[in-house]
Design a protein around this motif. Structure first.
Motif, PDB file in Angstrom:
ATOM      1  N   GLY A 212      -6.591 -13.305   1.816  1.00 58.40           N
ATOM      2  CA  GLY A 212      -5.425 -14.146   1.609  1.00 58.40           C
ATOM      3  C   GLY A 212      -4.513 -14.425   2.865  1.00 58.40           C
ATOM      4  O   GLY A 212      -5.136 -14.221   3.933  1.00 58.40           O
ATOM      5  N   ASP A 213      -3.342 -14.630   2.435  1.00 61.30           N
ATOM      6  CA  ASP A 213      -2.277 -14.829   3.576  1.00 61.30           C
ATOM      7  C   ASP A 213      -0.979 -14.138   3.284  1.00 61.30           C
ATOM      8  O   ASP A 213      -0.633 -13.814   1.928  1.00 61.30           O
ATOM      9  N   TYR A 214       0.145 -14.247   3.972  1.00 60.98           N
ATOM     10  CA  TYR A 214       1.387 -13.691   3.551  1.00 60.98           C
ATOM     11  C   TYR A 214       2.185 -14.467   2.471  1.00 60.98           C
ATOM     12  O   TYR A 214       2.950 -13.923   1.798  1.00 60.98           O
ATOM     13  N   TYR A 215       1.720 -15.637   2.063  1.00 58.16           N
ATOM     14  CA  TYR A 215       2.314 -16.244   0.893  1.00 58.16           C
ATOM     15  C   TYR A 215       1.750 -16.083  -0.162  1.00 58.16           C
ATOM     16  O   TYR A 215       2.255 -16.038  -1.356  1.00 58.16           O
ATOM     17  N   MET A 216       0.168 -15.791  -0.080  1.00 60.47           N
ATOM     18  CA  MET A 216      -0.639 -15.441  -1.389  1.00 60.47           C
ATOM     19  C   MET A 216      -1.647 -14.628  -0.872  1.00 60.47           C
ATOM     20  O   MET A 216      -2.507 -15.102  -0.508  1.00 60.47           O
ATOM     21  N   TRP A 217      -1.416 -13.136  -1.020  1.00 59.81           N
ATOM     22  CA  TRP A 217      -2.661 -12.428  -0.818  1.00 59.81           C
ATOM     23  C   TRP A 217      -2.922 -11.366  -1.945  1.00 59.81           C
ATOM     24  O   TRP A 217      -2.408 -11.232  -2.849  1.00 59.81           O
ATOM     25  N   HIS A 218      -4.391 -11.189  -1.930  1.00 63.46           N
ATOM     26  CA  HIS A 218      -4.812 -10.250  -2.828  1.00 63.46           C
ATOM     27  C   HIS A 218      -5.357  -9.046  -2.194  1.00 63.46           C
ATOM     28  O   HIS A 218      -5.939  -8.851  -1.268  1.00 63.46           O
ATOM     29  N   ILE A 219      -5.667  -8.022  -3.259  1.00 66.34           N
ATOM     30  CA  ILE A 219      -6.665  -6.972  -3.100  1.00 66.34           C
ATOM     31  C   ILE A 219      -7.848  -7.035  -4.038  1.00 66.34           C
ATOM     32  O   ILE A 219      -7.581  -6.957  -5.194  1.00 66.34           O
ATOM     33  N   PRO A 235       1.699  -4.886  -4.545  1.00 65.58           N
ATOM     34  CA  PRO A 235       3.366  -4.757  -5.004  1.00 65.58           C
ATOM     35  C   PRO A 235       4.141  -6.097  -4.556  1.00 65.58           C
ATOM     36  O   PRO A 235       3.516  -6.935  -3.627  1.00 65.58           O
ATOM     37  N   GLU A 236       5.143  -6.160  -5.340  1.00 70.04           N
ATOM     38  CA  GLU A 236       6.048  -7.297  -5.067  1.00 70.04           C
ATOM     39  C   GLU A 236       6.650  -7.208  -3.579  1.00 70.04           C
ATOM     40  O   GLU A 236       6.849  -5.880  -3.080  1.00 70.04           O
ATOM     41  N   TYR A 237       6.859  -8.373  -2.932  1.00 72.49           N
ATOM     42  CA  TYR A 237       7.473  -8.115  -1.621  1.00 72.49           C
ATOM     43  C   TYR A 237       8.309  -9.382  -1.317  1.00 72.49           C
ATOM     44  O   TYR A 237       8.155 -10.384  -1.802  1.00 72.49           O
ATOM     45  N   ASP A 238       9.170  -9.303  -0.048  1.00 72.74           N
ATOM     46  CA  ASP A 238      10.120 -10.362   0.534  1.00 72.74           C
ATOM     47  C   ASP A 238       9.043 -11.199   1.490  1.00 72.74           C
ATOM     48  O   ASP A 238       8.762 -10.839   2.419  1.00 72.74           O
ATOM     49  N   VAL A 239       8.853 -12.297   0.573  1.00 70.54           N
ATOM     50  CA  VAL A 239       8.137 -13.285   1.752  1.00 70.54           C
ATOM     51  C   VAL A 239       8.928 -13.839   2.907  1.00 70.54           C
ATOM     52  O   VAL A 239      10.132 -14.242   2.759  1.00 70.54           O
ATOM     53  N   MET A 244       3.536  -9.129   8.136  1.00 71.77           N
ATOM     54  CA  MET A 244       2.123  -8.795   8.030  1.00 71.77           C
ATOM     55  C   MET A 244       1.755  -7.772   6.760  1.00 71.77           C
ATOM     56  O   MET A 244       2.536  -6.841   6.961  1.00 71.77           O
ATOM     57  N   SER A 245       0.857  -7.817   6.000  1.00 74.01           N
ATOM     58  CA  SER A 245       0.389  -6.721   5.125  1.00 74.01           C
ATOM     59  C   SER A 245      -0.804  -6.028   5.637  1.00 74.01           C
ATOM     60  O   SER A 245      -1.736  -6.788   6.395  1.00 74.01           O
ATOM     61  N   HIS A 246      -0.572  -4.761   5.527  1.00 70.31           N
ATOM     62  CA  HIS A 246      -2.153  -4.050   5.670  1.00 70.31           C
ATOM     63  C   HIS A 246      -2.092  -3.159   4.598  1.00 70.31           C
ATOM     64  O   HIS A 246      -1.585  -2.405   4.023  1.00 70.31           O
ATOM     65  N   LEU A 247      -3.641  -2.923   4.304  1.00 72.26           N
ATOM     66  CA  LEU A 247      -3.996  -2.159   3.098  1.00 72.26           C
ATOM     67  C   LEU A 247      -4.696  -0.886   3.592  1.00 72.26           C
ATOM     68  O   LEU A 247      -5.296  -0.860   4.599  1.00 72.26           O
ATOM     69  N   GLY A 248      -4.429  -0.026   2.907  1.00 74.33           N
ATOM     70  CA  GLY A 248      -5.044   1.350   3.092  1.00 74.33           C
ATOM     71  C   GLY A 248      -4.907   2.253   2.197  1.00 74.33           C
ATOM     72  O   GLY A 248      -4.828   2.023   0.953  1.00 74.33           O
ATOM     73  N   VAL A 249      -5.305   3.894   2.413  1.00 73.72           N
ATOM     74  CA  VAL A 249      -5.033   4.798   1.448  1.00 73.72           C
ATOM     75  C   VAL A 249      -4.375   5.879   1.951  1.00 73.72           C
ATOM     76  O   VAL A 249      -4.589   6.419   3.080  1.00 73.72           O
ATOM     77  N   LEU A 250      -3.409   6.204   1.023  1.00 68.13           N
ATOM     78  CA  LEU A 250      -2.856   7.660   1.503  1.00 68.13           C
ATOM     79  C   LEU A 250      -2.958   8.878   0.383  1.00 68.13           C
ATOM     80  O   LEU A 250      -2.716   8.366  -1.019  1.00 68.13           O
ATOM     81  N   GLY A 251      -3.701   9.759   0.804  1.00 68.18           N
ATOM     82  CA  GLY A 251      -4.141  10.737  -0.042  1.00 68.18           C
ATOM     83  C   GLY A 251      -4.818  10.212  -1.152  1.00 68.18           C
ATOM     84  O   GLY A 251      -6.090   9.711  -1.039  1.00 68.18           O
ATOM     85  N   LYS A 282       7.781   2.294  -3.724  1.00 69.45           N
ATOM     86  CA  LYS A 282       8.139   2.221  -2.136  1.00 69.45           C
ATOM     87  C   LYS A 282       8.357   3.777  -1.803  1.00 69.45           C
ATOM     88  O   LYS A 282       9.432   4.399  -2.023  1.00 69.45           O
ATOM     89  N   LEU A 283       7.572   4.108  -0.874  1.00 68.90           N
ATOM     90  CA  LEU A 283       7.595   5.581  -0.218  1.00 68.90           C
ATOM     91  C   LEU A 283       8.769   5.605   0.830  1.00 68.90           C
ATOM     92  O   LEU A 283       9.360   6.704   0.883  1.00 68.90           O
ATOM     93  N   ALA A 284       8.679   4.565   1.391  1.00 68.17           N
ATOM     94  CA  ALA A 284       9.563   4.754   2.517  1.00 68.17           C
ATOM     95  C   ALA A 284       9.663   3.372   3.482  1.00 68.17           C
ATOM     96  O   ALA A 284       9.009   2.478   3.212  1.00 68.17           O
ATOM     97  N   SER A 285      10.950   3.296   4.095  1.00 61.90           N
ATOM     98  CA  SER A 285      11.185   1.989   5.137  1.00 61.90           C
ATOM     99  C   SER A 285      11.402   2.710   6.282  1.00 61.90           C
ATOM    100  O   SER A 285      12.296   3.394   6.661  1.00 61.90           O
TER     101      SER A 285
END
Length: 390
Positions: A212-219, A235-239, A244-251, A282-285
């Motif tokens: 997708g893109d930053y207006y409408m993205w999917h996992i 998760p919800e986010y401020d558009v 940019m969004s980045h997908l990954g795995v933590l633990g 939200k784990l951290a900013s």
């Protein structure tokens, strides 16, 4: 001397001693001691027990390695040095199983195995960096000459490692899956959406792609057992335009990074309960991170005391959530990709090393899709001949 040891101690005691041998390299040497030790260390139950101990008894991350791509080299270093000494000490240049003039990609890692993609000839490899065993996968007819995204993971329902290849056949992406147990490719139809940004991230028996893109993205998720697509709600986010969004795995959690370029802040979100949208937390900013919009962010791991390891383009950063401090790791000015690998004896060839031999490997699957908040996609192009070799 070896015979004396074997006769002095019961087999169960010898097994427990060998399970606590510090490194896979040492265990491989122990296989040369005698026939009994070779048989024991090669046993599938021993391999599974050793891997379980390596992942659970990890106070000092003794069996965890950070493996990263630097130019056309594959380099390994202790994860503990990176997390707690903020440097890459005791690096080791790995012998990659192929020669590539145009380079390679790290597709992913699972149970001590890595999946690599050779750019020169579109070849996929399953590689154990601890034992140096390599399985070169046969080519598939589909997508042989096209740019592809891939994914690599473990299907616990059938005790099988699977590689997924997505290839561009305009206007959509086709999907083929390779089973290490079956030794063949099969096609399952098209990827449900058009835009695709990354290789698949493995978690909870499924691969996940960002689209997708930053207006409408999917996992988008692919259940490796049922071989069906679904969607995990982000998760919800401020558009913002410059976000940019980045997908990954933590633990053990799915992770999303939101990179707000203008404010130089990265929000780190983790999904506490897989598939449950309300469990995004939200784990951290992380403030004061300066980069351009084309720089790739990649979450790598999180320690028990709250240290988060991120790849920021060619650099690595450790964020300490306890004191909200960030540290750039030394010696990582040309890190192009990275992953965390737990040392293991798991073989990239059948029989596969984490299977429980007493389990029924021919168990059936529930026809319903995952009930934990996963939205099913309809797949109108799924073929009836999905089981044949391609």
């Amino acid at each position: 001397m070896t015979l004396e040891i074997s006769h002095s101690f019961p087999p169960d005691i010898i097994r427990e001693i060998l399970l606590k041998v510090s490194t896979v390299k040492s265990l491989l040497r122990c296989k040369s001691v005698c026939k009994e030790w070779y048989t024991l260390i090669s046993d599938q139950h021993f391999i599974k027990s050793h891997y379980t101990l390596s992942t659970t008894n990890n106070i000092n991350y003794a069996h965890h390695r950070l493996i990263y791509k630097q130019d056309n080299d594959l380099i390994s270093c202790p994860l503990y040095d990176v997390l707690f000494h903020n440097s890459a000490n005791h690096t080791l240049l790995l012998e990659i199983p192929f020669q590539q003039t145009r380079g390679f990609r790290i597709i992913g890692s699972c149970n001590g195995l890595m999946c690599l993609f050779g750019v020169d000839d579109n070849t996929l490899f399953i590689y154990n960096p601890s034992t140096r065993a390599t399985n070169i996968l046969p080519p598939s007819k589909q997508g042989a000459d096209w740019y592809v995204f891939s994914g690599f993971g473990y299907d616990e329902t059938t005790h099988d490692y699977k590689v997924v290849k997505l290839w561009r056949c305009w206007p959509y992406w086709g999907t083929v899956i390779y089973s290490l147990k079956a030794g063949s490719w099969k096609e399952i139809g098209r990827f449900p959406l058009v835009k695709l940004f990354n290789d698949g991230k493995f978690l909870n028996g499924a691969l996940h792609w960002e689209t997708g893109d930053y207006y409408m993205w999917h996992i988008v998720s692919l259940d490796l057992g049922k071989e069906t697509y679904g969607e995990v709600l982000p998760p919800e986010y401020d558009v913002e335009v410059d976000m940019m969004s980045h997908l990954g795995v933590l633990g053990e959690s799915l992770c999303v990074l939101y990179n707000y370029i203008k404010s130089h802040v990265v929000d780190v979100w983790v999904m506490k309960v897989y598939g449950v949208k309300d469990s995004w937390t939200k784990l951290a900013s992380i403030p004061d991170i300066w980069w351009d919009r084309d720089l790739i962010l990649d979450p790598l791991c999180i320690s028990k005391d709250g240290k988060v390891l991120l790849r920021l383009g060619p650099q690595l950063l450790v964020y300490d959530s306890k004191n909200s401090s960030s540290t750039i790791i030394d010696n990582f000015n040309r890190c192009h990709q990275a992953c965390i690998v737990v040392e293991s004896l798991v073989s990239p060839f059948p029989p596969l090393g984490l299977a429980d031999i007493n389990d029924d490997e021919n168990q059936g699957f529930d026809d319903d899709h995952d009930a934990n908040g996963i939205v099913s996609f309809k797949n109108p192009l799924k073929k009836e001949s999905a089981g044949e070799k391609l």
